[in-house]
Design a protein around this motif. Structure first.
Motif, mmCIF file in Angstrom:
data_model
loop_
_atom_site.group_PDB
_atom_site.id
_atom_site.type_symbol
_atom_site.label_atom_id
_atom_site.label_comp_id
_atom_site.label_asym_id
_atom_site.label_seq_id
_atom_site.Cartn_x
_atom_site.Cartn_y
_atom_site.Cartn_z
ATOM 1 N N LEU A 637 -149.448 -19.251 44.304
ATOM 2 C CA LEU A 637 -148.603 -19.341 43.110
ATOM 3 C C LEU A 637 -149.311 -20.130 42.003
ATOM 4 C CD1 LEU A 637 -145.195 -20.026 44.893
ATOM 5 C CD2 LEU A 637 -145.764 -17.983 43.563
ATOM 6 N N LYS A 638 -150.002 -21.185 42.407
ATOM 7 C CA LYS A 638 -150.770 -21.976 41.430
ATOM 8 C C LYS A 638 -151.856 -21.115 40.786
ATOM 9 C CE LYS A 638 -154.258 -24.131 42.771
ATOM 10 N NZ LYS A 638 -155.731 -23.931 42.866
ATOM 11 N N ASP A 639 -152.601 -20.378 41.606
ATOM 12 C CA ASP A 639 -153.692 -19.560 41.083
ATOM 13 C C ASP A 639 -153.173 -18.409 40.220
ATOM 14 O OD1 ASP A 639 -155.537 -21.158 42.326
ATOM 15 O OD2 ASP A 639 -155.683 -19.907 44.122
ATOM 16 N N ALA A 640 -151.971 -17.934 40.548
ATOM 17 C CA ALA A 640 -151.396 -16.834 39.773
ATOM 18 C C ALA A 640 -150.795 -17.317 38.458
ATOM 19 C CB ALA A 640 -150.325 -16.118 40.601
ATOM 20 N N GLY A 641 -150.851 -18.607 38.210
ATOM 21 C CA GLY A 641 -150.342 -19.137 36.960
ATOM 22 C C GLY A 641 -148.896 -19.568 37.003
#
Length: 900
Positions: A637-641
């Motif tokens: 979720l962090k990497d997906a923004g």
């Protein structure tokens, strides 16, 4: 010597050294064109080179090889041909370098030399020839060392005189005694110094050990005697500096004798007789030189330099090889190896040498001399303790270690206690066996019991013979135990597949936890083969073994095979066991992890949600495997923004792991690290730095400073510090992380590339634009050739390179880089991702600098909206975007006003 003269000498030396030894006289005659002075200068230069040669046999660099300075001319101007002499059994290796060419006419055997009758030539060394001679007044037979004619520089004579005075102070059964020293004046007026030494009849220590097939304990005992002799010299203020097997002869009684203190230096530097070695001059024999000695640092050479050489000899006596392979290397290359590369622990070359001996040798050859034994006496003391089965000083004492030593010293006494214990256990085992036989599965139980017993026996023997406390430059001391177990498994379990399977599976998992990827992969592949052979291609055992292999490959950066394994794993589980089987959630989690690593978050997220849902239903939220899936979901979720969702998920994981595992558990640190990464991206750098520091402390303590996870946290701390405007604090973290990644993963791994980009950014911040640009371009090249755009974290380097070019007003070079980034993000990332917004905003600012305001304004406005949606109204990047928009609007207004 003038620069032109020096260059001429260097050119001649270079050509002469390339010629075969037998043709060097002719080459030197031709190149020097009869210039005797030039010939002498060339000879002197070649002599110095050969004092540190690495040609030929590394273990005996001065053994009977005519390979040096060229002939001195005779009085009539002719050269005597080369006459290589073979070393004899006595002081044949008395010199310190390869054998040099020498005009034999000055000192012919069977002739007189002062008050000595020369009987035969024994050998030759760097400074002169060694003869068997008889002293007139005593009728004593001696080894007479005579300096070469033509080498009578003041420094050489000083060194020769020092050898005589030095040896005269030494009185020890392990040191060749000096009887006489002086200078003989010949009838033609020439002066030749000499030293008369005790004639040792024997062979070098290595040959003696091999010829007599000495046991390990006998070899150790032999070196203890050598340590005693060297220690005696140290008490007289004398450092040998050229200890090697060729300088230690063993006489027929078995007494080793240390020869040739010709390169010794007095320890008292303020003595009028001390020989000052110039900085950068190498004195000694390369393979046995300590790092400080090979570096040419005279002030750093002390008694511990001799300890290092003793350690190298011990290594060679025990293993038959040197710690470092230097054959064919230049002096510079050899120095780099000795100074930087760790020797293979002797226990890995021979499993019987693991344990205390490995610890002792490792301490003796430590590169940092402060970590070595501080004297030969200390080394001898630990070797004696080893022979007596006593705890050694080099190993931290603990109860198990001390108890084991007690057992070795008192086997009969301990055996009585063991016998009683065995009888008790046998009775209990008999009762258990009766119960097992009463069940329907008694045959299977017997097989499993047998396998368990065999595995237990392997473990006991591994712990007994391995060295669990020693850490010789490895990730953790556990590596020694694993290597020992692996060697035993390969040798003894070939016909016990169930036992070997259990051992290989454990080895694969543990090697993986230590970042030892090649060893982990090798054991995992063997485990998979054994699982298929023993239980079947589609068995649960084979599924689990294959999943472990996939995890190892992913951690090592081989994502393509890891992905193929994960997809195959999922298909097999669902086909055979169904979607709700616990293994299904684990397999999906592993596939999602691979997809995350390659930037395919849109594919990873649904798999992770399925894995979490299945895991919670089947095993509960606190199950370790479920927490892994939850952690990976938060990271995805962090990497997906989606930073807010990612933060909430990771905070929950941290909370559970702190409750289940405790604060100082590696898994807890893993989640704390990733939670901090989310906070950093959300602009909460102070809290992020606090959490990163917490994770780093745990990882250093639990995993060691060199573990991949520890390095990752160091890199994160560095980025945080840069963000907070503290670059000086960031630099050591960055450089340590990059060095560690490069060594462990290679330059082309994604983590290494990211670290390079971060260092380039720091260099730019410090004003080193040229160095930063070069590193940025290297990162971009590596990203394009290795990752193929799969890892978005590496995109930052392209952006930063473009920004640097923009700052230097190289706008036309910067624009295509930023356009490439924006197009890549639009193609690869979810709509509205903050990466796309950041790069588009930077492109808009560049277009404004190019004066293309009509293109810049809509791009800046659109990217601002995306930044606010992803990062929040008050995020620094949103604020910067607003400033840029205001500038463009001002410029547009000015343009409009000018048109009026």
């Amino acid at each position: 010597m003038s620069t032109e003269r020096l260059q001429l000498v260097q050119q001649i030396v270079a050509q002469a050294m390339l010629a075969a030894p037998q043709s060097r006289d002719a080459v030197l005659d031709r190149l020097c064109s009869g210039d005797a002075s030039l010939r002498s200068e060339v000879a002197s230069a070649m002599f110095k080179i050969n004092q540190a040669t690495l040609a030929g046999n590394q273990t005996e660099p001065d053994a009977a090889e005519d390979d040096a300075v060229g002939h001195e001319r005779s009085n009539v101007g002719t050269a005597v041909p080369n006459q290589p002499c073979q070393p004899r059994s006595a002081n044949s290796a008395a010199g310190t370098a390869d054998a040099t060419d020498f005009h034999r006419g000055h000192a012919n055997p069977a002739k007189r030399f002062g008050t000595y009758t020369l009987l035969e030539q024994l050998g030759e060394g760097g400074m002169g020839l060694v003869y068997l001679a008889r002293q007139d007044r005593t009728e004593r037979t001696v080894a007479l060392k005579v300096i070469r004619p033509g080498l009578h520089s003041a420094s050489m004579l000083r060194r020769f005189e020092l050898e005589g005075r030095t040896l005269a102070r030494l009185q020890h059964p392990g040191i060749a005694q000096i009887f006489d020293a002086g200078i003989t004046r010949h009838l033609d007026g020439r002066e030749q110094p000499y030293v008369a030494l005790e004639h040792v009849r024997g062979v070098d220590i290595r040959t003696h050990a091999e010829a007599n097939r000495l046991s390990v304990t006998d070899r150790v005992a032999l070196l203890i005697q050598v340590c005693s002799a060297v220690a005696h010299a140290h008490t007289k203020g004398i450092i040998h500096r050229d200890l090697k097997p060729a300088n230690i002869l063993v006489d027929p009684t078995g007494q080793p004798k240390v020869l040739d203190f010709g390169v010794a230096r007095l320890a008292e530097r303020d003595s009028a007789d001390a020989l000052a070695t110039l900085a950068g001059q190498i004195v000694g024999t390369i393979p046995y030189m300590s790092p400080e000695q090979i570096a040419g640092e005279p002030e750093a050479v002390d008694t511990r330099t001799d300890v290092y050489a003793l350690g190298v000899m011990l290594y060679e006596l025990l293993t038959g090889q040197l710690p470092h392979e230097l054959t064919g290397k230049t002096i510079v290359e050899a120095a780099r190896v000795i100074e930087r590369e760790h020797a293979t622990p002797i226990g890995k070359l021979d499993a019987t040498l693991a344990g205390d001996l490995q610890t002792i040798v490792g301490k003796a050859i430590q590169k940092d001399r402060s970590q070595r034994y501080q004297s030969p006496s200390d080394l001898a003391d630990d070797l004696t303790r080893f022979l007596n089965h006593e705890p050694i000083h080099a190993r931290p004492a603990n109860a198990i270690y001390i108890a084991r030593k007690f057992v070795r010293r008192n086997r009969p006494l301990v055996a009585l206690g063991i016998a009683a214990t065995v009888l008790l256990l046998a009775g209990a085992a008999g009762t258990l066996w009766q119960a097992v036989r009463a069940t329907r599965g008694w045959q299977s139980a017997r097989i499993e019991a047998s396998a368990a017993a065999a595995a237990n026996d392997l473990l006991v023997r591994t712990i007994e013979s391995a060295d669990p406390e020693h850490n010789l430059g490895q990730s953790l001391s556990m590596r020694d135990v694993l290597d020992e177990m692996s060697a035993i498994a390969s040798a003894e379990l070939i016909d016990q597949p169930r036992v070997e399977l259990s051992v290989r599976s454990t080895l694969a998992r543990t090697y993986r936890s230590l970042d030892a990827h090649p060893q982990a992969e090798r054991n995992a592949r063997r485990s998979l083969d054994l699982s298929k052979q023993t239980f079947g291609e589609r068995s649960l055992n084979a599924i689990r073994a294959e999943r472990e292999l996939g995890m190892i490959l992913a951690q090592a950066g081989d994502f393509d095979e890891a992905e193929a394994i994960a997809r195959r794993n999922i298909d097999t589980i669902i086909t055979r066991f169904g979607l709700e089987h616990p293994e299904a959630s684990l397999a999906k989690g592993e596939l999602a992890r691979v997809l995350q690593e390659t930037g395919r978050w849109d594919e990873a997220e649904p798999l992770l949600r399925e894995a979490v849902d299945l895991g919670v239903r089947n095993r509960g939220e606190a199950d370790p495997e479920v927490l892994v899936a939850m952690h990976n979901l938060g990271t995805s979720l962090k990497d997906a923004g989606r930073l807010e969702e990612g933060e909430a998920t990771l905070r929950r994981v941290v909370e559970i792991r702190r409750s289940v595992h405790g604060q100082n558990h590696p898994q807890t640190a893993y989640s704390i690290n990733n939670l901090a990464a989310v906070l950093q991206k959300r602009g909460q750098s102070e809290e992020a730095l606090s959490l990163f520091s917490e994770a780093l402390a745990t990882r250093v303590e639990m995993l060691g400073p060199d573990h991949q996870s520890t390095l990752t946290t160091r890199m994160n701390i560095a980025v945080c510090l840069i963000t907070l405007g503290r670059p000086a604090e960031a630099e050591p973290h960055l450089r340590a992380g990059l060095e560690g990644y490069t060594r462990k993963l290679g330059e082309r791994h994604a983590k290494t590339i990211i670290a390079m980009g971060n260092l380039a950014y720091l260099l730019e911040e410090q004003g080193h634009d040229e160095e930063a640009e070069s590193l940025y371009r290297r990162v971009v090249e590596l990203r394009r050739t290795t990752q193929g755009g799969k890892d978005p974290e590496t995109w930052a380097a392209i952006n930063n390179l473009a920004m640097l070019l923009q700052r230097e007003a190289r706008l036309e070079e910067a624009e295509p880089l930023l356009r490439e980034l924006v197009e890549t993000c639009q193609r690869s990332l979810p709509k509205g991702h903050y990466y796309t917004a950041i790069f588009a905003n930077n492109l808009g600012d560049l277009l404004a600098d190019l004066g293309r305001l009509d293109e810049a304004e809509p791009l800046l406005n659109e990217s601002l909206a995306q930044l606010v949606a992803a990062l929040g109204e008050t995020h620094p990047r949103a604020e910067k975007a607003r400033v840029r928009i205001a500038r463009v609007q001002r410029l547009l207004s000015e343009r409009q006003a000018n048109r009026r």
